[in-house]
Design an enzyme around this catalytic site. Structure first.
Site, PDB file in Angstrom:
ATOM      1  N   ASN A  37       0.815  -1.217   0.000  1.00 18.17           N
ATOM      2  CA  ASN A  37       0.000   0.000   0.000  1.00 18.17           C
ATOM      3  C   ASN A  37       0.856   1.278   0.000  1.00 18.17           C
ATOM      4  O   ASN A  37       1.641   1.498   0.914  1.00 18.17           O
ATOM      5  CB  ASN A  37      -0.916   0.008   1.229  1.00 18.17           C
ATOM      6  N   HIS A 122     -14.027  -4.482  11.038  1.00 21.64           N
ATOM      7  CA  HIS A 122     -13.638  -3.163  11.535  1.00 21.64           C
ATOM      8  C   HIS A 122     -14.871  -2.313  11.816  1.00 21.64           C
ATOM      9  O   HIS A 122     -15.468  -1.761  10.901  1.00 21.64           O
ATOM     10  CB  HIS A 122     -12.798  -2.427  10.487  1.00 21.64           C
ATOM     11  N   ARG A 147     -13.245  -5.262  15.664  1.00 21.84           N
ATOM     12  CA  ARG A 147     -12.245  -4.270  16.033  1.00 21.84           C
ATOM     13  C   ARG A 147     -12.933  -2.937  16.246  1.00 21.84           C
ATOM     14  O   ARG A 147     -13.808  -2.553  15.455  1.00 21.84           O
ATOM     15  CB  ARG A 147     -11.176  -4.149  14.931  1.00 21.84           C
ATOM     16  N   TYR A 159      -6.592   7.368  12.383  1.00 23.83           N
ATOM     17  CA  TYR A 159      -6.623   6.096  11.676  1.00 23.83           C
ATOM     18  C   TYR A 159      -7.863   5.283  12.040  1.00 23.83           C
ATOM     19  O   TYR A 159      -8.281   5.249  13.209  1.00 23.83           O
ATOM     20  CB  TYR A 159      -5.375   5.249  12.029  1.00 23.83           C
ATOM     21  N   ASP A 217      -6.583  -1.349  17.536  1.00 20.21           N
ATOM     22  CA  ASP A 217      -5.308  -1.139  16.846  1.00 20.21           C
ATOM     23  C   ASP A 217      -4.743   0.224  17.240  1.00 20.21           C
ATOM     24  O   ASP A 217      -5.329   1.263  16.931  1.00 20.21           O
ATOM     25  CB  ASP A 217      -5.557  -1.177  15.328  1.00 20.21           C
ATOM     26  N   HIS A 219      -1.901   1.289  16.214  1.00 23.76           N
ATOM     27  CA  HIS A 219      -1.232   1.725  14.978  1.00 23.76           C
ATOM     28  C   HIS A 219       0.119   2.374  15.237  1.00 23.76           C
ATOM     29  O   HIS A 219       0.436   3.434  14.670  1.00 23.76           O
ATOM     30  CB  HIS A 219      -2.161   2.669  14.201  1.00 23.76           C
ATOM     31  N   GLU A 243      -3.380  -4.145  19.352  1.00 23.07           N
ATOM     32  CA  GLU A 243      -2.497  -4.326  18.181  1.00 23.07           C
ATOM     33  C   GLU A 243      -1.551  -3.157  18.010  1.00 23.07           C
ATOM     34  O   GLU A 243      -1.912  -1.994  18.201  1.00 23.07           O
ATOM     35  CB  GLU A 243      -3.360  -4.460  16.941  1.00 23.07           C
ATOM     36  N   GLU A 269       2.235  -6.430  11.346  1.00 27.41           N
ATOM     37  CA  GLU A 269       1.760  -6.247   9.966  1.00 27.41           C
ATOM     38  C   GLU A 269       2.789  -5.518   9.109  1.00 27.41           C
ATOM     39  O   GLU A 269       2.763  -5.644   7.882  1.00 27.41           O
ATOM     40  CB  GLU A 269       0.430  -5.515   9.934  1.00 27.41           C
ATOM     41  N   ARG A 290       1.106 -10.921  13.168  1.00 27.90           N
ATOM     42  CA  ARG A 290       0.204 -10.170  12.300  1.00 27.90           C
ATOM     43  C   ARG A 290       0.608 -10.115  10.824  1.00 27.90           C
ATOM     44  O   ARG A 290      -0.182  -9.669   9.994  1.00 27.90           O
ATOM     45  CB  ARG A 290       0.102  -8.725  12.805  1.00 27.90           C
ATOM     46  N   HIS A 319      -2.910 -10.317   8.794  1.00 24.20           N
ATOM     47  CA  HIS A 319      -3.375  -9.006   8.327  1.00 24.20           C
ATOM     48  C   HIS A 319      -4.318  -9.189   7.124  1.00 24.20           C
ATOM     49  O   HIS A 319      -3.988  -9.909   6.182  1.00 24.20           O
ATOM     50  CB  HIS A 319      -2.125  -8.221   7.919  1.00 24.20           C
ATOM     51  N   ASP A 323      -6.265  -3.574   1.537  1.00 25.71           N
ATOM     52  CA  ASP A 323      -5.064  -3.479   0.708  1.00 25.71           C
ATOM     53  C   ASP A 323      -4.334  -4.809   0.588  1.00 25.71           C
ATOM     54  O   ASP A 323      -3.273  -4.879  -0.028  1.00 25.71           O
ATOM     55  CB  ASP A 323      -4.109  -2.363   1.155  1.00 25.71           C
ATOM     56  N   GLU A 346      -8.252 -11.318  10.102  1.00 27.70           N
ATOM     57  CA  GLU A 346      -8.824 -10.011   9.775  1.00 27.70           C
ATOM     58  C   GLU A 346      -9.486 -10.109   8.408  1.00 27.70           C
ATOM     59  O   GLU A 346      -8.911 -10.647   7.465  1.00 27.70           O
ATOM     60  CB  GLU A 346      -7.732  -8.945   9.765  1.00 27.70           C
ATOM     61  N   TRP A 409       2.419   6.931  12.089  1.00 22.01           N
ATOM     62  CA  TRP A 409       0.996   6.944  11.680  1.00 22.01           C
ATOM     63  C   TRP A 409       0.356   5.604  11.957  1.00 22.01           C
ATOM     64  O   TRP A 409       0.986   4.561  11.756  1.00 22.01           O
ATOM     65  CB  TRP A 409       0.884   7.253  10.184  1.00 22.01           C
TER      66      TRP A 409
END
Ligand code: CS2
Ligand code: MG
Length: 409
Positions: A37, A122, A147, A159, A217, A219, A243, A269, A290, A319, A323, A346, A409
């Site tokens: 991605n 999600h 999630r 996010y 998550d 992130h 996560e 991930e 992940r 994961h 994407d 997921e 991020w």
């Protein structure tokens, strides 16, 4: 069975995907996902310039030898671009071998270790009513694990909150990569996040009860001690996992988190080899692995990582956002079905345009996934349909703190 054609197919129905399509001298076709991605074209170049020429005429049955050749002959090792390219070759060769054997791929990995695969979806919301609606929507779709991502008061964009992306009317899901020539800047404030999240999960538990498996998550946005504080504060809400609680290049950072909380931890991930997990697994600093098959070099190395993790009772949590293409998802499901230490999968469903490009046999039924019984991966790429959607530049956002410092991020 020799490779006599290798195509790198880029298509962008709902988002950009990169697919390696191998054809053998006896007419079999094997597919591998090479989607990274925001860096898709880097993997395209790596495949076209440095991999495809090496594959011509190769014995397609020699999966392990081909993997070791591509990994070691490159000299420069590891990294997301290299490992996504190698993964696409590995998965395409497994697809070919299973098709030649007339079996679904999982049968070549030892057969099924279970009947179905628990999925998670999600849910998200800018506020509690929106979040509760999203949870109910996902329960209505059959999800048995969910999630939870939420906006944070005072922050403009964060996010994982689908409504932010859908407010533009352009998305059916939360796809963070924006179709634009430059990455989009988002804001972040750890103190505001740490102060807000526990109240959201408390409200979710009060509304939906103690039994619904909930995931969250972070992130990569917390320091180890902040992650420890969050994990401890969420213990009353009994998460299935927390996560990417802290950037895990510093694997020892998870030792600090582990010392303070029993909240289960999922990491990886953004990892692409077993070396990224070595301490995390050996010292039991995580509970779930992940990495996606697509990003960790393919089915061959991912199986080895999961066998290493099994020694420490660590499970898979592969994961599976949008994407990861349907080819990458199918590869995950075949591996999930075969390994003993499966944890959860997921699953973000793709849009109609994507599903018209990638015809797939895997199913999602009452909260569980199954790869299906078709020989190989069970995915066909409709090349003409793919040709309708040329690549469009798209980048993942980046983050700055309130004082302008770039953050994770
Ligand atoms: C996220 C991903 O699904 C997840 O756990 O971390 O959606 C991630 O943001 C994207 O895969 C990045 O491309
Ligand atoms: Mg994640």
């Amino acid at each position: 069975m020799r490779i006599d054609r290798a195509e790198v197919i880029v298509t962008s129905p709902d988002r950009n995907f990169v697919t390696l399509r191998l054809t053998t001298d006896d007419g079999l076709v094997g597919l591998g996902d090479a989607t990274l991605n925001g860096r898709e074209l880097a993997v395209v170049a790596y495949l076209q310039e440095h991999v495809v020429p090496l594959l011509m005429g190769k014995d397609a049955h020699r999966i392990e030898d081909t993997w070791q050749f591509l990994y070691r002959s490159a000299y420069w090792r590891r990294g997301p671009v290299t490992m996504a390219a190698i993964a696409a070759v590995d998965v395409a060769l497994w697809d070919l071998k299973a098709k030649a054997a007339g079996m679904p791929l999982y049968q070549l990995l030892g057969g099924a270790s279970r009947d179905r695969l628990l999925a998670y979806g999600h849910a998200s919301g800018r506020d509690l009513p929106e979040l509760f609606d999203s949870i109910r929507k996902h329960q209505g779709l059959g999800y048995r694990a969910i999630r939870i991502q939420t906006s944070v008061p005072g922050l403009n964009a964060i996010y994982g909150v689908a409504a932010q992306a859908q407010s533009s009317g352009k998305r059916y899901d939360y796809e963070p990569a924006q179709r634009a020539d430059l990455p989009k800047e988002e804001d972040w404030d750890t103190r505001a996040y740490l102060g807000h999240l526990p109240s959201v999960l408390e409200a979710v538990r009060a509304e939906f009860g103690p039994d619904l498996p909930l995931l969250h998550d972070c992130h990569h946005r917390l320091t180890p001690i902040q992650a420890a504080k969050l994990g401890k504060s969420l213990e009353p809400f009994d998460l299935f996992w927390l996560e990417d609680c802290t950037p895990a290049e510093n694997q020892d950072g998870l030792r600090l988190v582990r010392q303070h909380t029993t909240t289960p931890l999922a990491i990886g991930e953004v990892f692409n080899t077993v070396w990224d997990y070595q301490t995390l697994i050996k010292d039991q600093l995580i509970d779930y692995v992940r990495s996606a098959v697509t990003h960790a070099g393919g089915i061959s190395p991912m199986r080895k990582i999961m066998d290493y993790a099994a020694q420490y009772q660590i499970k898979s949590g592969i994961h599976g956002p949008t994407d990861i293409s349907p080819v990458g998802m199918a590869a995950a499901l075949h591996l999930d079905l075969a390994i003993h230490n499966f944890g959860i999968q997921e699953f973000m469903p793709h849009g109609d345009l994507t599903n018209a490009v990638f015809e797939q046999s895997f199913t999602f039924t009452r909260g569980y996934l199954h790869p299906g019984e078709r020989p190989g991966l069970g995915v066909d790429l409709e090349v003409d349909e793919a040709g309708k959607y040329p690549y469009q530049t798209a980048y993942l956002p980046f983050n700055r703190l309130q004082d302008g410092t770039v953050h994770d991020w």
